[in-house]
Scaffold this motif. Structure first.
Motif, PDB file in Angstrom:
ATOM      1  N   UNK A   1       1.052  -1.265   0.193  1.00 54.72           N
ATOM      2  CA  UNK A   1      -0.109  -0.068   0.014  1.00 54.72           C
ATOM      3  C   UNK A   1       0.795   1.046   0.092  1.00 54.72           C
ATOM      4  N   UNK A   2       1.328   1.669  -1.193  1.00 50.55           N
ATOM      5  CA  UNK A   2       2.441   2.708  -1.200  1.00 50.55           C
ATOM      6  C   UNK A   2       1.898   3.978  -0.759  1.00 50.55           C
ATOM      7  N   UNK A   3       0.483   4.199  -0.635  1.00 56.35           N
ATOM      8  CA  UNK A   3       0.372   5.633  -0.215  1.00 56.35           C
ATOM      9  C   UNK A   3      -0.762   5.644   1.098  1.00 56.35           C
ATOM     10  N   UNK A   4      -0.269   4.684   2.041  1.00 54.88           N
ATOM     11  CA  UNK A   4      -1.065   4.409   3.323  1.00 54.88           C
ATOM     12  C   UNK A   4      -1.158   5.577   4.071  1.00 54.88           C
ATOM     13  N   UNK A   5      -0.003   6.272   4.306  1.00 55.36           N
ATOM     14  CA  UNK A   5      -0.130   7.249   5.176  1.00 55.36           C
ATOM     15  C   UNK A   5       0.199   8.777   4.625  1.00 55.36           C
ATOM     16  N   UNK A   6      -0.058   8.827   3.209  1.00 56.40           N
ATOM     17  CA  UNK A   6      -0.225  10.016   2.690  1.00 56.40           C
ATOM     18  C   UNK A   6      -1.351  10.878   2.716  1.00 56.40           C
ATOM     19  N   UNK A   7      -2.687  10.220   2.979  1.00 60.68           N
ATOM     20  CA  UNK A   7      -3.796  11.108   3.075  1.00 60.68           C
ATOM     21  C   UNK A   7      -4.305  10.738   4.530  1.00 60.68           C
ATOM     22  N   UNK A   8      -4.584  11.741   5.101  1.00 59.64           N
ATOM     23  CA  UNK A   8      -5.662  11.599   6.414  1.00 59.64           C
ATOM     24  C   UNK A   8      -7.091  11.276   6.281  1.00 59.64           C
ATOM     25  N   UNK A   9      -7.743  10.286   6.813  1.00 57.03           N
ATOM     26  CA  UNK A   9      -9.042  10.055   6.620  1.00 57.03           C
ATOM     27  C   UNK A   9     -10.222  11.146   7.279  1.00 57.03           C
ATOM     28  N   UNK A  10      -9.842  12.373   6.963  1.00 55.29           N
ATOM     29  CA  UNK A  10     -10.671  13.478   7.531  1.00 55.29           C
ATOM     30  C   UNK A  10     -10.844  14.710   6.300  1.00 55.29           C
ATOM     31  N   UNK A  11     -11.710  15.267   6.309  1.00 53.54           N
ATOM     32  CA  UNK A  11     -11.999  16.525   5.461  1.00 53.54           C
ATOM     33  C   UNK A  11     -12.071  17.710   6.185  1.00 53.54           C
ATOM     34  N   UNK A  12     -11.072  18.625   5.794  1.00 49.36           N
ATOM     35  CA  UNK A  12     -10.988  20.001   6.665  1.00 49.36           C
ATOM     36  C   UNK A  12     -11.615  21.077   5.648  1.00 49.36           C
TER      37      UNK A  12
END
Length: 127
Positions: free
Chosen positions: A16-27
């Motif tokens: 999973x190449x981008x596992x920590x690239x995006x946070x599971x939240x919208x701001x």
């Protein structure tokens, strides 16, 4: 434990190449008339990107054709099960880029179903 997309086993070397690239939240941010910053955060219900692949993730052509068929089917969604047991309901990301990106391991003009490809990237998102 193996990694699967619906009933299709994916290469064990998929990362999973981008596992920590995006946070599971919208701001969302805005300013009040007095200049105060207002920040609103909420958990994402869907849309988290999941890019799978890797230099050692090889896949046979018949499985690649299955993935390409699913990616070409409007409204398709399935279940991704990772090595560690986590499961996600996913669909292919087709909006801006290739949903399935591969390269032949050995150039062949008329590849057979068991010819191998390197799974460069499989682009999914949670749904």
């Amino acid at each position: 434990m193996s990694i699967t997309l619906d009933t299709l086993p994916l290469p064990d070397d998929c990362l999973w190449q981008n596992e920590f690239d995006a946070l599971p939240m919208a701001v969302a941010t805005a300013r009040t008339l007095s200049g105060r910053l207002v920040v609103s955060e909420t958990a994402l219900a869907a849309g988290r990107p999941i890019d799978l692949g890797g230099d050692d993730a090889w896949i046979v052509r018949s499985d690649l054709l299955t993935l390409h068929g699913w990616a070409s089917t409007p409204g398709w969604s399935g279940t991704l099960r990772l090595h560690d047991g986590r499961a996600f309901s996913v669909r292919f990301r087709t909006q801006e880029e290739k949903a399935v990106e591969t390269a032949q391991v050995r150039d062949t003009a008329d590849p057979a179903g068991d010819d191998r490809y390197q799974l460069v990237t499989l682009r999914l998102e949670t749904c």
